[in-house]
Each structure stands twice: as structure tokens, then as C-alpha cells.
Design a protein around this motif. Structure first.
Motif, PDB file in Angstrom:
ATOM      1  N   UNK A  72       0.830  -1.210   0.000  1.00  0.00           N
ATOM      2  CA  UNK A  72       0.000   0.000   0.000  1.00  0.00           C
ATOM      3  C   UNK A  72       0.868   1.265   0.000  1.00  0.00           C
ATOM      4  N   UNK A  73       2.066   1.167   0.571  1.00  0.00           N
ATOM      5  CA  UNK A  73       2.990   2.303   0.598  1.00  0.00           C
ATOM      6  C   UNK A  73       3.873   2.337  -0.649  1.00  0.00           C
ATOM      7  N   UNK A  74       3.610   1.448  -1.607  1.00  0.00           N
ATOM      8  CA  UNK A  74       4.375   1.357  -2.860  1.00  0.00           C
ATOM      9  C   UNK A  74       5.854   1.061  -2.623  1.00  0.00           C
ATOM     10  N   UNK A  75       6.130   0.237  -1.604  1.00  0.00           N
ATOM     11  CA  UNK A  75       7.502  -0.136  -1.293  1.00  0.00           C
ATOM     12  C   UNK A  75       7.802  -1.561  -1.751  1.00  0.00           C
ATOM     13  N   UNK A  76       6.822  -2.436  -1.612  1.00  0.00           N
ATOM     14  CA  UNK A  76       7.007  -3.843  -1.949  1.00  0.00           C
ATOM     15  C   UNK A  76       5.879  -4.289  -2.863  1.00  0.00           C
ATOM     16  N   UNK A 108      19.236  -6.470   4.108  1.00  0.00           N
ATOM     17  CA  UNK A 108      20.094  -5.335   4.456  1.00  0.00           C
ATOM     18  C   UNK A 108      21.298  -5.272   3.520  1.00  0.00           C
ATOM     19  N   UNK A 109      21.917  -6.412   3.263  1.00  0.00           N
ATOM     20  CA  UNK A 109      23.092  -6.453   2.393  1.00  0.00           C
ATOM     21  C   UNK A 109      22.757  -6.019   0.968  1.00  0.00           C
ATOM     22  N   UNK A 110      21.737  -6.610   0.380  1.00  0.00           N
ATOM     23  CA  UNK A 110      21.367  -6.272  -1.000  1.00  0.00           C
ATOM     24  C   UNK A 110      20.814  -4.850  -1.075  1.00  0.00           C
ATOM     25  N   UNK A 111      19.940  -4.487  -0.136  1.00  0.00           N
ATOM     26  CA  UNK A 111      19.361  -3.145  -0.137  1.00  0.00           C
ATOM     27  C   UNK A 111      20.414  -2.060   0.021  1.00  0.00           C
ATOM     28  N   UNK A 112      21.363  -2.266   0.924  1.00  0.00           N
ATOM     29  CA  UNK A 112      22.440  -1.288   1.125  1.00  0.00           C
ATOM     30  C   UNK A 112      23.330  -1.181  -0.100  1.00  0.00           C
ATOM     31  N   UNK A 113      23.634  -2.323  -0.699  1.00  0.00           N
ATOM     32  CA  UNK A 113      24.465  -2.322  -1.903  1.00  0.00           C
ATOM     33  C   UNK A 113      23.778  -1.572  -3.038  1.00  0.00           C
ATOM     34  N   UNK A 143      13.027   6.054  -5.856  1.00  0.00           N
ATOM     35  CA  UNK A 143      11.684   5.497  -5.795  1.00  0.00           C
ATOM     36  C   UNK A 143      11.499   4.193  -6.539  1.00  0.00           C
ATOM     37  N   UNK A 144      12.558   3.624  -7.066  1.00  0.00           N
ATOM     38  CA  UNK A 144      12.447   2.398  -7.840  1.00  0.00           C
ATOM     39  C   UNK A 144      12.459   1.182  -6.915  1.00  0.00           C
ATOM     40  N   UNK A 145      11.542   0.241  -7.181  1.00  0.00           N
ATOM     41  CA  UNK A 145      11.516  -1.003  -6.427  1.00  0.00           C
ATOM     42  C   UNK A 145      12.514  -1.979  -7.041  1.00  0.00           C
ATOM     43  N   UNK A 146      12.998  -2.893  -6.226  1.00  0.00           N
ATOM     44  CA  UNK A 146      13.819  -3.972  -6.775  1.00  0.00           C
ATOM     45  C   UNK A 146      13.108  -5.291  -6.524  1.00  0.00           C
ATOM     46  N   UNK A 147      13.403  -6.262  -7.361  1.00  0.00           N
ATOM     47  CA  UNK A 147      12.749  -7.555  -7.219  1.00  0.00           C
ATOM     48  C   UNK A 147      13.252  -8.226  -5.949  1.00  0.00           C
ATOM     49  N   UNK A 148      12.323  -8.820  -5.209  1.00  0.00           N
ATOM     50  CA  UNK A 148      12.671  -9.351  -3.900  1.00  0.00           C
ATOM     51  C   UNK A 148      12.919 -10.853  -3.896  1.00  0.00           C
ATOM     52  N   UNK A 149      12.368 -11.579  -4.849  1.00  0.00           N
ATOM     53  CA  UNK A 149      12.570 -13.035  -4.867  1.00  0.00           C
ATOM     54  C   UNK A 149      14.056 -13.407  -4.954  1.00  0.00           C
TER      55      UNK A 149
END
Length: 169
Positions: A72-76, A108-113, A143-149
Motif C-alpha cells: 500500500x505504501x508502494x515499497x514492496x 540489508x546487504x542487498x538493499x544497502x548495496x 523510488x524504484x523497487x527492486x525484485x525481492x525473490x
């Protein structure tokens, strides 16, 4: 005990779903059904490891609720949270917290990178927007999302690598 056949099944499924998510940024709803049906089968094959109890569904429900809020917050993405919650019912109750820890570390590792890479790649644009006090312009960069799988896959492989002794080979 974590049955090796389940670990391998989840690994192959995650590799497949991560590839599809990376290419299309979509996760089909069929994976929720597949995982639920596999859980039902596991409760028959491994009744001491997979049980129908509220505790076994705490993490999956939490992922679904938090994922919905992040959606709903357009984060995931919605598919990411649904898939993660359905995948988590395949993780034995005594391993859910450990797997969550690896998922947190990988996130945390992927998001920070990715954040650092995005900052370095767009530093000149960020500085221009910052000087103009254009916060909306800076938000567009981040504001870009990244794929989480793929992150889930990394966490799962990390978990398996670190905990190979507890897997019942």
C-alpha cells in the motif's frame, strides 16, 4: 530436523521464481497454491516436523500483513509478500526464526548495496536536486523497487550454507 528433500524443493523453486521475478517483476499467484498444497502433503509425510498450529502460521501471517502495508505504501510488490508468506509455511516452525534472520541479513546487504550503487550512479543529479531543494526529484531517483525473490533466494542459500549440519542428509 529439516528434511533435505524440502530444502532442495524450496531451493529449486526459489531459483525458478527469482529468475522469473527478475525478468518480469511479477510472481504468479499459483505459487501460493503450490506451496499450500505442498505443506498439506508435508503434514502427512513429516507429521512431526510440519503441524497444523497457530504458531506455524505466525511468520507467514506477519509477512502477509506487513507485505500488504508495504504494498500500500508502494515499497514492496504484492506478489513478493504473498509468495514469501506461502513459502514460509514450508519452513519448519523451529527453523522459521533462523531463516528470518538470514532473510533480514540478505535484505540489508542487498538493499544497502543497491542504495550505495544508486547514490554513486546518480550523485551528480542528487547534488543538483539537493542544491535546488527539490526533494521530489531526489525521491524519483530512489523510488524504484527492486525484485525481492532473488533476495529471498540469496537468504535461503546463505541459510543452507551456514546450517548444513542441521539438514538431515
Amino acid at each position: 530436523m529439516f528434511p533435505i528433500v524440502v530444502y532442495v524443493f524450496i531451493s529449486i523453486q526459489l531459483l525458478f521464481v527469482a529468475y522469473i521475478d527478475f525478468k518480469t517483476q511479477k510472481i504468479a499467484n499459483m505459487w501460493m497454491l503450490i506451496n499450500f498444497l505442498f505443506f498439506c502433503l508435508l503434514t502427512i509425510v513429516f507429521p512431526t516436523v510440519y503441524i497444523w498450529s497457530f504458531e506455524a502460521f505466525v511468520f507467514p501471517l506477519a509477512f502477509l500483513l506487513v507485505g500488504f502495508a508495504l504494498y500500500m505504501a508502494h515499497i514492496m510488490g504484492g506478489g513478493d509478500s504473498k509468495y514469501l508468506s506461502s513459502l514460509y509455511i514450508l519452513v519448519p516452525l523451529n527453523m522459521q526464526e533462523t531463516v528470518f534472520t538470514y532473510l533480514l541479513y540478505a535484505t540489508i546487504l542487498v538493499g544497502s548495496t543497491l542504495l550505495l550503487f544508486n547514490i554513486l550512479k546518480n550523485l551528480d543529479i542528487i547534488i543538483i536536486h539537493f542544491k535546488m531543494r527539490d526533494i521530489a526529484g531526489i525521491k524519483k531517483i530512489f523510488g524504484k523497487k527492486f525484485t525481492y525473490a532473488p533476495v529471498i533466494f540469496i537468504a535461503w542459500m546463505w541459510f543452507g550454507w551456514q546450517n548444513y549440519k542441521i539438514l538431515s542428509f
